[in-house]
Write a protein that holds these residues in place. Structure first.
Motif, PDB file in Angstrom:
ATOM      1  N   ASN A   1      43.997  20.215 -27.749  1.00 20.25           N
ATOM      2  CA  ASN A   1      42.882  19.297 -27.480  1.00 20.25           C
ATOM      3  C   ASN A   1      41.698  19.529 -28.411  1.00 20.25           C
ATOM      4  O   ASN A   1      40.556  19.280 -28.045  1.00 20.25           O
ATOM      5  CB  ASN A   1      42.450  19.395 -26.006  1.00 20.25           C
ATOM      6  CG  ASN A   1      41.677  18.156 -25.567  1.00 20.25           C
ATOM      7  OD1 ASN A   1      41.868  17.080 -26.130  1.00 20.25           O
ATOM      8  ND2 ASN A   1      40.797  18.315 -24.596  1.00 20.25           N
TER       9      ASN A   1
ATOM     10  N   THR B   1      40.407  17.754 -30.906  1.00 19.53           N
ATOM     11  CA  THR B   1      40.590  16.430 -31.498  1.00 19.53           C
ATOM     12  C   THR B   1      39.567  16.114 -32.588  1.00 19.53           C
ATOM     13  O   THR B   1      39.554  15.009 -33.117  1.00 19.53           O
ATOM     14  CB  THR B   1      40.518  15.353 -30.403  1.00 19.53           C
ATOM     15  OG1 THR B   1      39.291  15.533 -29.678  1.00 19.53           O
ATOM     16  CG2 THR B   1      41.684  15.464 -29.441  1.00 19.53           C
TER      17      THR B   1
ATOM     18  N   ARG C   1      45.530  18.712 -32.231  1.00 21.05           N
ATOM     19  CA  ARG C   1      45.105  17.522 -31.484  1.00 21.05           C
ATOM     20  C   ARG C   1      45.821  17.368 -30.143  1.00 21.05           C
ATOM     21  O   ARG C   1      45.201  17.070 -29.130  1.00 21.05           O
ATOM     22  CB  ARG C   1      45.351  16.249 -32.316  1.00 21.05           C
ATOM     23  CG  ARG C   1      44.347  16.039 -33.417  1.00 21.05           C
ATOM     24  CD  ARG C   1      44.722  14.817 -34.260  1.00 21.05           C
ATOM     25  NE  ARG C   1      44.654  13.572 -33.517  1.00 21.05           N
ATOM     26  CZ  ARG C   1      43.534  12.867 -33.324  1.00 21.05           C
ATOM     27  NH1 ARG C   1      42.393  13.277 -33.821  1.00 21.05           N
ATOM     28  NH2 ARG C   1      43.562  11.738 -32.643  1.00 21.05           N
ATOM     29  N   GLU C   2      47.137  17.538 -30.182  1.00 19.75           N
ATOM     30  CA  GLU C   2      47.925  17.168 -28.998  1.00 19.75           C
ATOM     31  C   GLU C   2      48.123  18.327 -28.024  1.00 19.75           C
ATOM     32  O   GLU C   2      48.279  18.111 -26.838  1.00 19.75           O
ATOM     33  CB  GLU C   2      49.294  16.609 -29.419  1.00 19.75           C
ATOM     34  CG  GLU C   2      49.221  15.433 -30.384  1.00 19.75           C
ATOM     35  CD  GLU C   2      48.566  14.191 -29.787  1.00 19.75           C
ATOM     36  OE1 GLU C   2      48.416  14.119 -28.549  1.00 19.75           O
ATOM     37  OE2 GLU C   2      48.177  13.299 -30.565  1.00 19.75           O
TER      38      GLU C   2
END
Lengths: 747, 212
Positions: B88, B90, B84-85
């Motif tokens: 990307n 997500t 996610r971080e």
């Protein structure tokens, strides 16, 4: 009634317009926007329930790698709106919301007291553990039972005796007391937490010194825009709120919470975009909950089954700084024919965070008491509870003394009874078995006001015949965008695949919070009005190049498949594309507002539901299994039977949690919840939810809005918990008046 | 974007630089907590960043959705937060961080795991599939199609995890009956309550007999 099995639906069970984005991971939620220079915030929450912060030692945190700031009341920039007497992010019903990092006061355990900002999430999370905070602790009050005597009348009711929260009597006060058969019963609804799957999140950044953008998990972009504009003393148009996808909310996005302001403060101080996502534990005490509520019902009836009086009292928990109120008692005033009805509503302020409406809100809590009490007195009278409700059915609103706009509750009750197999129910509890399981049937009625507010939409007809709509409204899951496309398609005469409905952005025209089951009625009406406006313009323009349209009235024209034609001679037609082309227009762009008229005030407008439940109870272990649910829904026109049925199934699922599983348990020595994750706070999982049969009356109510809808998100859950409690009684003979009905209460 | 506001002290730079700027400047500004001189010295000499570079990060090879990735991560980074971080991706969701909700379900070598309970470094050399990698280009996976058809979601947040779990549920041979599906999907919470529709979607894909 139309049965809801997807291959047999009447009407159009269209797939969701955003379905593909949701199944491919393309849908972006508030913490998923990649912005250059993005940094991460982690909130530190207080470990005491009441007192003052004595000292904050952030040295170790500040020297940890990647840490950019430790922000608290000691160093936070002053939020301009905080200087005002009233906090600008106005509370939903009264008092003053918590101001993030404003001073050293602590009002509840878990209150945000500091925030660590770092370049990565891991670094921020680690450094948050290094911040040492000392407190001067005061004695706190968090235990509802021991403080119940200190409950108060809400200030709204003190100021205005006509407020719905004021004490109410129809007929004789406490008239139930003189009835031949009477019961006095107390019910407890424990604290319940919304716990949407998406953790509350915000990405905030200042595009300029006086220009703020937030990607925020809220239920209304416009209300949030207003709130932050006031809070930061900015022109409204300088605040942009984007909530394109909201990962569930169930009410907790109806209030702006301190963590949002904390993130905005940090973004301002660091001049960086900041991403802040709460932890699951923080979801229990930072973003509202269904309040712990005590209720007492006195109910009296004649031996032949006529209700003679109902008195319904309620005390709901709130925080020490905000007065949270909800409509717990309204249905008791209007549901049954009783000549004597009294209601008494009180609040109990405690040293806890502020509650917020949770799905079905007060009505779901109130229905647990009222519909359980109905079952209890029916049993005392030896009358079938379905019969008992039909005997006390009312064809006008006894509270407002107005006719119903529409009401098909009787039909719902009759259909539900048939579909669940009510005839198999024994009047005597504990007498039906299937193998080693006890079988029971129960039912509960739900109702919620059918509201319509004001809204506007933008409609932009393009040269290629497609049309774009824009509204600031959010879609927290019901399928708002999909329903709006369907409404638009019908009213503008363009197929759904050529219609785009953009939402979740405060740059778009006005829409209220998504809540109170009012969005289809409110925004849908604006879509209808916009379509009418466009059609009028098209007809005028058509008449300019085709004489046979001159002087023709709207009702004599058909608008279908991107063409308008004369109803009486359909061969006289023009496509929208040609009309625009002949006018040398690349688009036809309008903004149309819409609000309800006066007509509605002559009627009492409600949606109705009835939930029938069959449970199996294991007598040795006390396990309750919901075996079958039938929900019959009187919510006017159903726009999309697939998404609407899903809403009902979801509400029933929430009701199963409310009835059997959910309770936030607090350790009052510390004023802190011990249930703080899904291991301790149980919510329904796949194995807990059976097939749910949904039936819609699908009869329009044109008094509420031009589509004939009445709203259904709330009535999906209202009445489910008592239906289950009543079924458990029918199975076991045990009446549980304190939710949730866990096995320990049955063995 | 630079401006003079109380407590504003950072120019737009890479994250690693900004902290040092902060430490240096914060001694001059009274806006934030006082920084001790030792920390200031450490910052000036970039001790922390050097230390981090030397010992805090470890290299990692992952094949994610068919693409080989050479990564450098701190050992404490979970697979979920990496996706996610840092990457990307997500579509994989965070719902609890405790392995209790299933929103973060991904496949590692075709089997479902909870990416929040998995440190990224534990999967060195493995093949990770996320929801973004399930479809075959523009052609959706049958499970994605079935979720749309049966409306197996509302808000959509648990959906990627439900779908990844649903595919694995069939692969594991745990979708033989509706009751079995309910049992083996119970690690994936849907707070909107679309469960019966999810069960219908999985049953249909199972009965369709296509390889998943």
């Amino acid at each position: 009634m139309s049965r809801l099995i997807f291959d047999k639906v009447i009407g159009d069970p269209m797939n969701r317009v955003d379905g593909r984005m949701k199944v491919t991971g393309a849908a972006k939620y508030s913490a998923e926007y990649a912005l250059p220079g993005l940094v991460h915030g982690v909130i530190i929450s207080s470990t005491i329930a009441k007192g003052r912060i004595k000292a904050i030692d952030s040295k170790a945190a500040l020297s940890a790698p990647g840490v950019l700031a430790v922000i608290s009341h000691e160093n936070a920039i002053k939020v301009p709106g905080f200087a005002d007497n009233e906090h600008p992010t106005e509370p939903p019903t009264g008092g003053q919301p918590l101001r993030a990092f404003y001073d050293n006061k602590v009002y509840s355990n878990g209150q945000p007291v500091a925030m660590v900002v770092a370049d990565t999430l891991e670094r921020a999370r680690y450094a948050a553990r290094l911040v040492k905070i000392q407190y001067n602790e005061d004695k706190h009050k968090t235990d509802f039972d021991t403080n119940k005597a200190q409950s108060v009348l809400p200030s709204q009711a003190k100021k205005n005796p006509k407020s719905p929260l004021a004490d109410y009597t129809r007929g004789v006060k406490d008239g139930y007391k003189t009835a031949p058969v009477k019961l006095e019963l107390e019910y407890i609804q424990p604290t319940e937490v919304h716990n949407p799957m998406e953790l509350q999140a915000i990405t905030a950044f200042w595009e300029a010194e006086d220009k703020l953008t937030v990607y925020d998990k809220v239920q209304g972009t416009k209300p949030t825009q207003q709130a932050f504009a006031k809070e930061w003393k900015l022109p409204v148009q300088n605040v942009r709120v984007i909530s394109e996808f909201v990962g569930g909310a169930f009410g907790n996005g109806l209030h702006n919470w301190p963590h949002e302001t904390a993130a905005i403060i940090a973004a301002k101080m660091l001049d960086r975009p900041i991403r802040l996502m709460l932890t699951r534990e923080q979801m229990f005490f930072m973003v509202g909950y269904r309040p712990y509520t005590w209720q007492k019902i006195g109910i009296g009836a004649s031996p032949d089954g006529k209700i003679l009086g109902i008195t319904h009292e309620s005390i709901g928990q709130t925080s020490s700084y905000e007065e949270f109120t909800e409509s717990t008692l309204q249905q008791t005033r209007m549901m049954y024919t009783s000549p004597n009805v009294s209601t008494v509503y009180r609040l109990l302020p405690l040293d806890v965070s502020t509650p917020i409406w949770m799905r079905g809100p007060g009505e779901a809590t109130g229905a647990f008491a009222l519909e359980s009490a109905m079952d209890e007195i029916a049993f005392a009278l030896n009358i079938d509870p379905v019969e008992f409700r039909l005997m006390n059915h009312t064809d006008t609103d006894p509270d407002k003394k107005l006719p119903w706009s529409t009401k098909y509750l009787k039909e719902c009750i009759q259909t539900g009874a048939e579909k669940i197999g009510w005839k198999d129910r024994a009047l005597k509890p504990g007498t039906v078995r299937s193998g080693e399981w006890l079988i029971g049937f129960g039912m509960g009625v739900g109702t919620f006001g059918a509201h319509r507010g004001a809204a506007a939409v933008r409609a932009k007809l393009m040269a290629n015949g497609s049309i774009l709509f824009q509204s600031a409204v959010t879609d927290i899951g019901p399928g708002t965008g999909t329903a709006m496309v369907q409404i638009a398609s019908e009213h503008i005469g363009i197929p759904p695949e050529k219609i785009t409905f953009q939402l979740g952005n405060s740059d778009f025209p006005q829409a209220p919070n998504q809540g109170g089951s009012a969005i289809v009625a409110t925004v849908g009406s604006a879509v209808v009005a916009a379509c009418t406006h466009i059609k009028e313009k098209l007809l005028t323009m058509a008449a300019a190049s085709e004489k046979r349209f001159t002087g023709v009235k709207m009702e004599d024209v058909l608008f279908d498949k991107g063409e308008l034609s004369l109803a009486k001679s359909p061969s006289v037609k023009m496509s929208y594309i040609d009309i625009l082309k002949k006018q040398k227009l690349t688009e036809l762009d309008i903004i149309q507002d819409s609000k309800p008229g006066e007509e509605g005030s002559k009627y009492s407008k409600y949606s109705f539901s009835v939930h029938f439940v069959k449970v199996m109870v294991h007598p040795v272990t006390g396990r309750v299994k919901v075996d079958k649910v039938v929900s019959c829904i009187d919510a006017g026109t159903i726009i999309n039977k697939k998404t609407a049925a899903n809403q009902i199934i979801g509400g029933v699922t929430g009701g199963i949690g409310m009835a059997l599983q959910e309770a936030a348990v607090m350790d009052h020595r510390f004023g802190r919840y011990v249930t703080k994750d899904f291991a301790d706070y149980h919510v329904p999982v796949h194995a807990d939810v059976p097939k749910v049969e949904v039936y819609f009356t699908d009869k329009p109510d044109y008094i509420v809005d031009p589509m004939g809808t009445k709203g259904l998100g709330e009535i999906a859950i209202i009445g489910v918990a008592p239906a289950i409690a009543n079924a458990v009684f029918n199975a076991t003979g045990k009446r549980i008046r304190e939710l949730p009905i866990t096995p320990d209460k049955l063995i | 974007m630079n401006k003079k506001l109380p407590g504003t002290f950072i120019e737009k730079k890479q994250p690693d630089d900004s902290r040092r700027d902060f430490l240096k400047q914060s001694a001059l500004l009274s806006g934030l907590s006082i920084t001790p001189s030792i920390a200031l010295k450490a910052a000036n000499e970039h001790w922390d960043e050097k230390l981090a570079a030397a010992i805090e990060k470890t290299s990692l090879q992952l094949e994610i959705n068919g693409v080989q990735q050479s990564l450098s991560v701190e050992p404490r980074v979970t697979l979920l937060d990496l996706l996610r971080e840092q990457l990307n991706l997500t579509g994989t969701k965070k719902g609890c961080d405790y392995g209790q909700c299933g929103a973060c379900t991904v496949h590692v070598n075709g089997k479902r795991i909870l990416s929040c309970l998995t440190l990224a470094v534990m999967q060195d050399g493995q093949k990770v599939t996320t929801i973004e990698g399930l479809a075959d280009g523009e052609t959706l996976h049958p499970m994605q199609e079935a979720f749309i058809k049966h409306d197996g979601f509302q808000c959509g947040y648990c959906t990627p995890g439900q779908i990844m779990s649903a595919v694995a549920c069939i692969r594991e041979g745990h979708a033989e009956s509706e009751d079995e599906i309910r049992e083996y999907m119970s690690g994936n919470i849907c707070r909107c309550g679309a469960y019966p529709n999810i069960v219908n979607a999985i049953s249909e894909v199972k009965k369709g007999g296509k390889k998943v």
